[in-house]
Design a protein around this motif. Structure first.
Motif, PDB file in Angstrom:
ATOM      1  N   UNK A 276      27.544  40.129  34.063  1.00 36.33           N
ATOM      2  CA  UNK A 276      28.023  41.479  33.245  1.00 36.33           C
ATOM      3  C   UNK A 276      29.098  42.190  34.223  1.00 36.33           C
ATOM      4  N   UNK A 277      28.880  42.092  35.554  1.00 34.59           N
ATOM      5  CA  UNK A 277      29.980  42.993  36.319  1.00 34.59           C
ATOM      6  C   UNK A 277      31.406  42.131  35.770  1.00 34.59           C
ATOM      7  N   UNK A 278      31.364  40.686  35.807  1.00 31.78           N
ATOM      8  CA  UNK A 278      32.587  39.956  35.636  1.00 31.78           C
ATOM      9  C   UNK A 278      33.276  40.456  34.383  1.00 31.78           C
ATOM     10  N   UNK A 279      32.201  40.502  33.303  1.00 26.75           N
ATOM     11  CA  UNK A 279      32.963  40.631  31.989  1.00 26.75           C
ATOM     12  C   UNK A 279      33.621  42.168  31.770  1.00 26.75           C
ATOM     13  N   UNK A 280      32.976  43.140  32.589  1.00 28.48           N
ATOM     14  CA  UNK A 280      33.509  44.658  32.492  1.00 28.48           C
ATOM     15  C   UNK A 280      34.803  45.011  33.372  1.00 28.48           C
ATOM     16  N   UNK A 281      35.171  43.983  34.353  1.00 31.40           N
ATOM     17  CA  UNK A 281      36.422  44.228  35.219  1.00 31.40           C
ATOM     18  C   UNK A 281      37.609  43.821  34.267  1.00 31.40           C
ATOM     19  N   UNK A 282      38.143  44.871  34.188  1.00 29.21           N
ATOM     20  CA  UNK A 282      39.676  44.650  33.136  1.00 29.21           C
ATOM     21  C   UNK A 282      40.699  43.674  33.785  1.00 29.21           C
ATOM     22  N   UNK A 283      41.192  42.880  32.825  1.00 36.34           N
ATOM     23  CA  UNK A 283      42.158  41.781  33.298  1.00 36.34           C
ATOM     24  C   UNK A 283      43.483  42.390  34.211  1.00 36.34           C
ATOM     25  N   UNK A 284      43.720  43.638  34.235  1.00 41.60           N
ATOM     26  CA  UNK A 284      44.693  44.066  35.039  1.00 41.60           C
ATOM     27  C   UNK A 284      44.465  44.328  36.512  1.00 41.60           C
ATOM     28  N   UNK A 285      43.136  44.213  36.693  1.00 42.13           N
ATOM     29  CA  UNK A 285      42.673  44.121  38.121  1.00 42.13           C
ATOM     30  C   UNK A 285      43.284  42.911  38.816  1.00 42.13           C
ATOM     31  N   UNK A 286      43.415  42.955  40.275  1.00 44.99           N
ATOM     32  CA  UNK A 286      43.725  41.908  40.917  1.00 44.99           C
ATOM     33  C   UNK A 286      42.760  40.636  40.507  1.00 44.99           C
ATOM     34  N   UNK A 287      43.306  39.447  40.277  1.00 44.42           N
ATOM     35  CA  UNK A 287      42.293  38.416  39.931  1.00 44.42           C
ATOM     36  C   UNK A 287      41.394  37.942  41.150  1.00 44.42           C
ATOM     37  N   UNK A 288      41.839  38.319  42.286  1.00 43.69           N
ATOM     38  CA  UNK A 288      41.029  38.030  43.343  1.00 43.69           C
ATOM     39  C   UNK A 288      39.566  38.938  43.528  1.00 43.69           C
ATOM     40  N   UNK A 289      40.070  40.069  43.397  1.00 43.94           N
ATOM     41  CA  UNK A 289      39.006  41.253  43.493  1.00 43.94           C
ATOM     42  C   UNK A 289      38.167  40.893  42.386  1.00 43.94           C
ATOM     43  N   UNK A 290      38.803  40.568  41.042  1.00 48.62           N
ATOM     44  CA  UNK A 290      37.983  40.359  39.700  1.00 48.62           C
ATOM     45  C   UNK A 290      37.177  39.369  39.952  1.00 48.62           C
ATOM     46  N   UNK A 291      37.150  38.549  40.948  1.00 47.58           N
ATOM     47  CA  UNK A 291      36.303  37.300  40.921  1.00 47.58           C
ATOM     48  C   UNK A 291      35.307  37.353  41.938  1.00 47.58           C
ATOM     49  N   UNK A 292      35.164  38.377  42.665  1.00 46.93           N
ATOM     50  CA  UNK A 292      34.084  38.673  43.609  1.00 46.93           C
ATOM     51  C   UNK A 292      32.851  38.348  42.931  1.00 46.93           C
ATOM     52  N   UNK A 293      32.377  38.907  41.809  1.00 43.56           N
ATOM     53  CA  UNK A 293      31.190  38.483  41.407  1.00 43.56           C
ATOM     54  C   UNK A 293      30.877  37.159  41.025  1.00 43.56           C
ATOM     55  N   UNK A 294      32.104  36.411  40.683  1.00 43.18           N
ATOM     56  CA  UNK A 294      31.822  34.989  40.071  1.00 43.18           C
ATOM     57  C   UNK A 294      31.528  34.051  41.337  1.00 43.18           C
ATOM     58  N   UNK A 295      32.239  34.526  42.491  1.00 48.53           N
ATOM     59  CA  UNK A 295      31.972  33.762  43.719  1.00 48.53           C
ATOM     60  C   UNK A 295      30.461  33.997  44.280  1.00 48.53           C
ATOM     61  N   UNK A 296      30.041  35.098  44.044  1.00 51.51           N
ATOM     62  CA  UNK A 296      28.642  35.473  44.504  1.00 51.51           C
ATOM     63  C   UNK A 296      27.833  34.609  43.489  1.00 51.51           C
ATOM     64  N   UNK A 297      27.894  34.614  42.146  1.00 48.76           N
ATOM     65  CA  UNK A 297      27.073  33.940  41.372  1.00 48.76           C
ATOM     66  C   UNK A 297      27.199  32.512  41.763  1.00 48.76           C
ATOM     67  N   UNK A 298      28.263  31.821  41.837  1.00 51.29           N
ATOM     68  CA  UNK A 298      28.284  30.502  42.259  1.00 51.29           C
ATOM     69  C   UNK A 298      27.726  30.035  43.500  1.00 51.29           C
ATOM     70  N   UNK A 299      27.991  31.001  44.453  1.00 52.95           N
ATOM     71  CA  UNK A 299      27.477  30.679  45.824  1.00 52.95           C
ATOM     72  C   UNK A 299      25.675  30.569  45.813  1.00 52.95           C
ATOM     73  N   UNK A 300      25.396  31.616  45.089  1.00 57.81           N
ATOM     74  CA  UNK A 300      23.814  31.822  44.951  1.00 57.81           C
ATOM     75  C   UNK A 300      23.240  30.786  44.305  1.00 57.81           C
ATOM     76  N   UNK A 301      23.929  30.352  43.136  1.00 55.38           N
ATOM     77  CA  UNK A 301      23.248  29.224  42.528  1.00 55.38           C
ATOM     78  C   UNK A 301      23.340  27.858  42.978  1.00 55.38           C
ATOM     79  N   UNK A 302      24.469  27.576  43.765  1.00 52.70           N
ATOM     80  CA  UNK A 302      24.585  26.444  44.711  1.00 52.70           C
ATOM     81  C   UNK A 302      23.376  26.446  45.562  1.00 52.70           C
ATOM     82  N   UNK A 303      23.229  27.415  46.345  1.00 51.78           N
ATOM     83  CA  UNK A 303      22.179  27.158  47.398  1.00 51.78           C
ATOM     84  C   UNK A 303      20.804  27.304  46.748  1.00 51.78           C
ATOM     85  N   UNK A 304      20.459  28.013  45.794  1.00 51.95           N
ATOM     86  CA  UNK A 304      19.161  28.022  45.050  1.00 51.95           C
ATOM     87  C   UNK A 304      18.710  26.740  44.465  1.00 51.95           C
TER      88      UNK A 304
END
Length: 242
Positions: A99-127
């Motif tokens: 949900x957070x990743x979807x509401x972040x505008x495309x104008x935001x720095x892409x690295x900052x915008x990817x914070x929730x995606x990195x969290x999602x993937x890391x959490x899924x990988x461990x679990x």
């Protein structure tokens, strides 16, 4: 229905592989070509950014590196403390990240915008990493590709049915991951940044597959929780003594 009940762990695994492919495609297509699942590319880019004195991106990538590690640590600790609930907790966290990743505008720095995606993937990988007692990632494909080749090779050499079962698991993981990539392509192309919200659909099916399918399975979950509590109670006095 019985077939689904008997194969829920495997179905959950390939369901999550679909999510891994979808979110990976979203990260690349919507967020500046950055892959949000693994750290190899991120760390290479971080070193190059420091070498080129691009300190803004270098520090953002360093923050991603730390955030990724903290997500893995959080998933591990929650899994140790709440083993019977870790799958549900992980899926809720993933839904929030989507949900957070979807509401972040495309104008935001892409690295900052990817914070929730990195969290999602890391959490899924461990679990979620051990369908049918095999170590298989749902967020990237290198080892799955290797194990697919080796398992099919061993099966054709030795005609071992266990290797055939293993080979199909890794093969199906690769297929579903890249079907997720295809879904991510269409979502990013036609919907844009909010296209990641179609991940809610496979998350819903994952939540169904994560439910205990029988009283026996529920008992196993309870036994795991009790075993984890006993382990913590045994180790705690030893730690205090040391």
């Amino acid at each position: 229905m019985n077939w689904i009940q008997n194969h829920k762990r495997t179905l959950l695994h390939i369901n999550l592989a679909f999510i891994g492919g979808l979110t990976g495609a979203y990260a690349i297509l919507v967020r500046g070509g950055n892959f949000g699942a693994a750290q190899t590319m991120n760390l290479i880019e971080m070193v190059l950014n420091f070498a080129e004195m691009n300190l803004t991106d270098a520090l953002l990538r360093l923050a991603i590196f730390v955030l990724y590690g903290l997500a893995i640590l959080a998933a591990f600790l929650i899994g140790e403390r709440f083993p019977s609930s870790k799958a549900y907790i992980a899926l809720v966290i993933e839904a929030v990240c989507v949900w957070i990743a979807g509401v972040i505008p495309v104008s935001v720095n892409p690295l900052i915008a990817l914070f929730p995606v990195f969290i999602l993937n890391a959490y899924q990988w461990q679990t979620f990493t051990d369908p049918e007692c095999y170590n298989s990632s749902t967020i990237f494909s290198t080892n799955n590709y290797k194990q697919t080749i080796l398992s099919w090779t061993r099966y054709h050499i030795n005609h071992d049915l266990a290797q055939k079962k293993r080979a199909w698991l890794f093969t199906n993981t690769l297929i579903l991951f890249h079907l997720g990539v295809l879904a991510g392509y269409f979502a990013a192309t036609y919907i844009g940044a909010r296209g990641i919200w179609i991940t809610f659909l496979p998350l819903a099916s994952a939540a169904f597959l994560a439910l205990p399918s029988s009283e026996k399975e529920m008992v196993k979950d309870v036994e795991k929780a009790i075993a984890a509590d006993l382990k913590n109670n045994i180790e705690q006095p030893q730690q205090n003594f040391n």
